[in-house]
Write a protein that holds these residues in place. Sequence first.
Motif, PDB file in Angstrom:
ATOM      1  N   ARG A 126      47.091  48.105   6.516  1.00  0.00           N
ATOM      2  CA  ARG A 126      46.715  46.684   6.416  1.00  0.00           C
ATOM      3  C   ARG A 126      47.859  45.856   5.852  1.00  0.00           C
ATOM      4  N   ARG A 140      49.668  42.905   7.814  1.00  0.00           N
ATOM      5  CA  ARG A 140      49.645  41.557   7.246  1.00  0.00           C
ATOM      6  C   ARG A 140      51.052  40.940   7.282  1.00  0.00           C
ATOM      7  N   LEU A 157      41.958  42.416  10.491  1.00  0.00           N
ATOM      8  CA  LEU A 157      43.017  41.637   9.856  1.00  0.00           C
ATOM      9  C   LEU A 157      43.389  40.425  10.695  1.00  0.00           C
ATOM     10  N   MET A 173      43.080  36.436   9.732  1.00  0.00           N
ATOM     11  CA  MET A 173      44.243  35.548   9.764  1.00  0.00           C
ATOM     12  C   MET A 173      44.014  34.400  10.745  1.00  0.00           C
TER      13      MET A 173
END
Length: 187
Positions: free
Chosen positions: A94, A98, A137, A141
């Motif tokens: 993750r 990211r 994720l 976002m």
Amino acid sequence: MTALLQLSRWTTGDHLQAIRMTFSHPALDDNRRYESLLGLPVRFATDHNTLVLPASDLSLPLIHANPSLCHHLRTLADQLLDNLGSQSLSATVRDLLRQHPHWGKEKVADQLAMSGRHLVRKLGEEGSSFKLLRDALLQGMAEKELQAGTRLADIADKLGFSDESAFSKAFKRWTGMTPANYREEKR
């Protein structure tokens, strides 16, 4: 239900004395056989599945009544505490995604000095998958960017999609709504 009965007996050191057990489905065998195996009266074709306990059994201690269970649970707790300092592979993946949302499985695996297949296997052992981690994720976002009013083309580029259309399709798959509908709902 029978597993619940047996586990309850085991965790209380056989002190739990259920009064009866009922099942909503019909019996598949002679009722006496069930009663013999379970050690209590059993009824079938009732309104609910139930395990009936005397009120006095509700005050039985669970873990401390079974020393082997208590020891096992303490060992597991100690192992969990020891592992708190080490970050899971899922968390590491993750973090990498990211920082680099456009990376795929092979690039992430390469950064972790493993093959893509090994990455998939290790994430599976943790009860996760690369696709689940990446989709969750990217969805988070994307939602932040949409709420901030960022243009769709810019979001698509930032998250590594080939174009705005590919991003919109993925967003609809994640949330069940188009990016435009999402923006309207969040206003």
